[in-house]
Structure formats: structure tokens, C-alpha cells
Design a protein around this motif. Structure first.
Motif, PDB file in Angstrom:
ATOM      1  N   GLY A  17       0.834  -1.197   0.000  1.00 17.07           N
ATOM      2  CA  GLY A  17       0.000   0.000   0.000  1.00 17.07           C
ATOM      3  C   GLY A  17       0.866   1.243   0.000  1.00 17.07           C
ATOM      4  N   ILE A  18       0.604   2.154  -0.914  1.00 15.36           N
ATOM      5  CA  ILE A  18       1.417   3.366  -1.053  1.00 15.36           C
ATOM      6  C   ILE A  18       0.657   4.551  -0.484  1.00 15.36           C
ATOM      7  CG2 ILE A  18       2.590   4.898  -2.677  1.00 15.36           C
ATOM      8  CD1 ILE A  18       2.672   2.447  -4.602  1.00 15.36           C
ATOM      9  N   ILE A  19       1.271   5.208   0.483  1.00 13.63           N
ATOM     10  CA  ILE A  19       0.663   6.362   1.124  1.00 13.63           C
ATOM     11  C   ILE A  19       1.344   7.622   0.604  1.00 13.63           C
ATOM     12  CG2 ILE A  19       0.142   7.491   3.307  1.00 13.63           C
ATOM     13  CD1 ILE A  19      -1.249   4.761   2.863  1.00 13.63           C
ATOM     14  N   ARG A  20       0.574   8.420  -0.097  1.00 18.64           N
ATOM     15  CA  ARG A  20       1.061   9.706  -0.624  1.00 18.64           C
ATOM     16  C   ARG A  20      -0.055  10.715  -0.396  1.00 18.64           C
ATOM     17  NH1 ARG A  20       1.997   8.106  -5.257  1.00 18.64           N
ATOM     18  NH2 ARG A  20       4.255   7.762  -5.127  1.00 18.64           N
ATOM     19  N   ALA A  21       0.264  11.810   0.283  1.00 16.47           N
ATOM     20  CA  ALA A  21      -0.793  12.746   0.658  1.00 16.47           C
ATOM     21  C   ALA A  21      -0.278  14.178   0.639  1.00 16.47           C
ATOM     22  CB  ALA A  21      -1.325  12.398   2.049  1.00 16.47           C
ATOM     23  N   ALA A  22      -1.229  15.121   0.711  1.00 23.04           N
ATOM     24  CA  ALA A  22      -0.880  16.542   0.678  1.00 23.04           C
ATOM     25  C   ALA A  22      -0.335  17.036   2.002  1.00 23.04           C
ATOM     26  CB  ALA A  22      -2.112  17.365   0.280  1.00 23.04           C
ATOM     27  N   ALA A  24       0.711  15.656   6.386  1.00 22.47           N
ATOM     28  CA  ALA A  24       1.011  14.524   7.259  1.00 22.47           C
ATOM     29  C   ALA A  24      -0.241  13.912   7.865  1.00 22.47           C
ATOM     30  CB  ALA A  24       1.975  14.963   8.361  1.00 22.47           C
ATOM     31  N   GLU A  25      -1.205  14.721   8.240  1.00 19.06           N
ATOM     32  CA  GLU A  25      -2.411  14.205   8.876  1.00 19.06           C
ATOM     33  C   GLU A  25      -3.205  13.333   7.914  1.00 19.06           C
ATOM     34  OE1 GLU A  25      -5.039  13.070  11.582  1.00 19.06           O
ATOM     35  OE2 GLU A  25      -3.154  14.118  11.942  1.00 19.06           O
ATOM     36  N   GLN A  26      -3.320  13.782   6.684  1.00 21.29           N
ATOM     37  CA  GLN A  26      -4.017  12.971   5.686  1.00 21.29           C
ATOM     38  C   GLN A  26      -3.275  11.655   5.457  1.00 21.29           C
ATOM     39  OE1 GLN A  26      -3.945  14.073   1.400  1.00 21.29           O
ATOM     40  NE2 GLN A  26      -6.179  14.187   1.580  1.00 21.29           N
ATOM     41  N   ALA A  27      -1.956  11.711   5.454  1.00 18.45           N
ATOM     42  CA  ALA A  27      -1.164  10.497   5.281  1.00 18.45           C
ATOM     43  C   ALA A  27      -1.402   9.533   6.434  1.00 18.45           C
ATOM     44  CB  ALA A  27       0.316  10.842   5.185  1.00 18.45           C
ATOM     45  N   ARG A  28      -1.428  10.031   7.647  1.00 23.06           N
ATOM     46  CA  ARG A  28      -1.678   9.186   8.811  1.00 23.06           C
ATOM     47  C   ARG A  28      -3.052   8.523   8.718  1.00 23.06           C
ATOM     48  NH1 ARG A  28       0.411  13.793  11.495  1.00 23.06           N
ATOM     49  NH2 ARG A  28       2.572  13.491  12.164  1.00 23.06           N
ATOM     50  N   GLY A  40      -0.911  -5.278   5.694  1.00 17.86           N
ATOM     51  CA  GLY A  40       0.228  -5.283   6.607  1.00 17.86           C
ATOM     52  C   GLY A  40       1.505  -4.689   6.070  1.00 17.86           C
ATOM     53  N   VAL A  41       1.525  -4.261   4.790  1.00 15.39           N
ATOM     54  CA  VAL A  41       2.734  -3.713   4.183  1.00 15.39           C
ATOM     55  C   VAL A  41       2.413  -2.339   3.597  1.00 15.39           C
ATOM     56  CG1 VAL A  41       4.559  -4.048   2.479  1.00 15.39           C
ATOM     57  CG2 VAL A  41       3.530  -6.030   3.607  1.00 15.39           C
ATOM     58  N   LEU A  42       3.084  -1.315   4.112  1.00 15.75           N
ATOM     59  CA  LEU A  42       2.821   0.060   3.673  1.00 15.75           C
ATOM     60  C   LEU A  42       4.109   0.793   3.349  1.00 15.75           C
ATOM     61  CD1 LEU A  42       0.090   1.663   5.992  1.00 15.75           C
ATOM     62  CD2 LEU A  42      -0.176   0.771   3.667  1.00 15.75           C
ATOM     63  N   GLU A  43       4.027   1.622   2.331  1.00 13.03           N
ATOM     64  CA  GLU A  43       5.133   2.482   1.915  1.00 13.03           C
ATOM     65  C   GLU A  43       4.669   3.935   2.011  1.00 13.03           C
ATOM     66  OE1 GLU A  43       6.423   3.945  -2.518  1.00 13.03           O
ATOM     67  OE2 GLU A  43       6.023   1.813  -2.215  1.00 13.03           O
ATOM     68  N   VAL A  44       5.388   4.753   2.763  1.00  9.62           N
ATOM     69  CA  VAL A  44       5.074   6.178   2.878  1.00  9.62           C
ATOM     70  C   VAL A  44       5.998   6.943   1.935  1.00  9.62           C
ATOM     71  CG1 VAL A  44       4.933   8.183   4.395  1.00  9.62           C
ATOM     72  CG2 VAL A  44       4.340   5.912   5.274  1.00  9.62           C
ATOM     73  N   SER A  45       5.425   7.614   0.955  1.00 14.59           N
ATOM     74  CA  SER A  45       6.234   8.353  -0.009  1.00 14.59           C
ATOM     75  C   SER A  45       6.880   9.565   0.642  1.00 14.59           C
ATOM     76  CB  SER A  45       5.360   8.807  -1.182  1.00 14.59           C
ATOM     77  OG  SER A  45       6.097   9.671  -2.031  1.00 14.59           O
ATOM     78  N   LEU A  52       8.820  11.475   7.247  1.00 14.21           N
ATOM     79  CA  LEU A  52       9.612  10.729   8.218  1.00 14.21           C
ATOM     80  C   LEU A  52       8.930  10.693   9.585  1.00 14.21           C
ATOM     81  CD1 LEU A  52      13.203  11.933   7.272  1.00 14.21           C
ATOM     82  CD2 LEU A  52      12.058   9.805   6.616  1.00 14.21           C
ATOM     83  N   GLU A  53       8.267  11.799   9.945  1.00 15.31           N
ATOM     84  CA  GLU A  53       7.518  11.810  11.206  1.00 15.31           C
ATOM     85  C   GLU A  53       6.311  10.875  11.129  1.00 15.31           C
ATOM     86  OE1 GLU A  53       8.309  13.128  14.121  1.00 15.31           O
ATOM     87  OE2 GLU A  53      10.202  13.607  13.122  1.00 15.31           O
ATOM     88  N   VAL A  54       5.685  10.830   9.968  1.00 12.41           N
ATOM     89  CA  VAL A  54       4.580   9.887   9.775  1.00 12.41           C
ATOM     90  C   VAL A  54       5.082   8.456   9.963  1.00 12.41           C
ATOM     91  CG1 VAL A  54       2.901   8.982   8.122  1.00 12.41           C
ATOM     92  CG2 VAL A  54       3.315  11.447   8.248  1.00 12.41           C
TER      93      VAL A  54
END
Length: 207
Positions: A17-22, A24-28, A40-45, A52-54
């Protein structure tokens, strides 16, 4: 967790799962939605503000999840991502310094390639798996043709893959698929139903 265990976990789940957002809160929120739905597997862009804080927050709150960082383009970003909790690093293109830095600190690395020549270079550089990007320029059938010549290539097609078509890529030989907003759109219940169905269909595609 060793690199081979990271690669095995990605292959076992079949979906990154790829997390990309405008912000940090939306990403969370998107990450929590996917994790709570059973992914169970996530990638934060790293294109996400404060990515990094996310990552750190997700690492602390979901210790059993396999977390990675996406859009990692250089050695400095690779080291920072690992320090923030990333167990794997993903790039849209092939950067050998990202591979060597990730490996130095124990992270699996999935560089992006678009052509068979780049794919071979990624294998030679020691990639743990390879992101076929953008997948929208390929089809499951054309990927299968490439795997006929390079069956040792662990491919993770990413970019433009729909929930409906994801199992076709797995059936054609991909070890996993990378998917973004198509997973987390809608409310929590809707996301949970979509992800549960996707994981079930991917398991069926492997039978």
C-alpha cells in the motif's frame, strides 16, 4: 528483520500500500485506514510533507506492520528513512547508491525500472525486488513475456493498477503489486471491504 524476511513478507502479502498525501495528517489517516483494514505492508512516499515523522508514528503505533519509504532518490534520504523505521526503500528509478546505503543499514531495496535493460542492471546491483514503473505502460501479458526471459526477477508492478486488475498481475508472475489511493478511498468500512476482497482474490490468483 533481515532483508530476505522483508522480501518474503512483501511477496506473502502480495500488495504494497502506497501512502502519498498533501499533508502529514491525511497520510496518517490513509495509513491507519489501510492498516486497520488488514493490509500489513505500507510504503510512505517521501513526497508527503513530514513523511519521516509519519513513519516514526506508524512504527511506534503498529509494531507488527512492515513499513517502508517511497520516492527515495539518494543515499541521505535512504539513511534518514531507515532511521525513521523503514524496513524497505522504494524508488521510481534506479539509484545504485540507494541500494548500497539501504543494504548497509539492513533495509531491502526496490528500485524502479521501465525496461528489460534497467531490470538487468537492478539485478546486478543487488535489488531485493524490482518496481516495474509505471505499470500503466505495461500489461500483465507483456510482463509475463519479460519474465519468460528473466524468470529470476521479483517484480512489483506499480502505477495505475486497479483493484480489479491487480490479481491479473499476480497471476502473470508478479510477486506483489504496489497500489495507492485506490486502496484507501472512501470510509473505513469501504476500505476494509475493498482490501479484504483484494487480498482474497490475490490468494486465489496464486492457486
Amino acid at each position: 528483520m533481515f532483508r530476505w524476511q522483508v522480501s518474503s513478507t512483501i511477496a506473502e502479502h502480495g500488495v504494497v500500500g502506497i501512502i502519498r498525501a498533501a499533508d502529514a495528517e491525511q497520510a496518517r489517516q490513509r495509513a491507519e485506514s489501510c492498516l486497520n483494514a488488514g493490509l500489513g505492508v505500507l510504503e510512505v512516499s517521501l513526497t508527503t510533507p513530514d513523511a519521516l515523522e509519519v513513519l516514526r508514528g506508524l512504527r511506534d503505533a503498529h509494531q507488527h506492520a512492515l513499513l517502508g519509504a517511497g520516492t527515495v532518490l539518494d543515499a541521505a534520504s535512504a539513511r534518514l528513512a531507515v532511521d525513521a523505521g523503514a524496513r524497505f526503500l522504494v524508488s521510481p528509478s534506479l539509484h545504485e547508491e540507494v541500494i548500497s546505503t539501504g543494504h548497509r543499514y539492513g533495509a531491502a531495496v526496490l528500485p524502479g525500472v521501465e525496461t528489460p535493460s534497467e531490470l538487468v542492471r537492478a539485478l546486478e546491483a543487488g535489488a531485493d525486488a524490482i518496481k516495474l514503473f509505471p505499470a500503466s505502460r505495461w500489461t500483465p501479458e507483456s510482463m509475463r513475456d519479460v519474465l519468460g526471459a528473466l524468470p529470476q526477477a521479483p517484480l512489483v508492478p506499480t502505477g495505475g493498477i486497479s483493484v480489479d486488475r491487480a490479481p491479473d498481475w499476480i497471476a502473470a508472475g508478479a510477486v506483489a503489486v504496489g497500489m495507492g489511493s485506490a486502496l484507501s478511498e472512501g470510509g473505513q468500512a469501504e476500505a476494509a471491504e475493498r482490501i479484504s476482497g483484494l487480498l482474497r482474490h490475490i490468494r486465489q490468483a496464486r492457486d
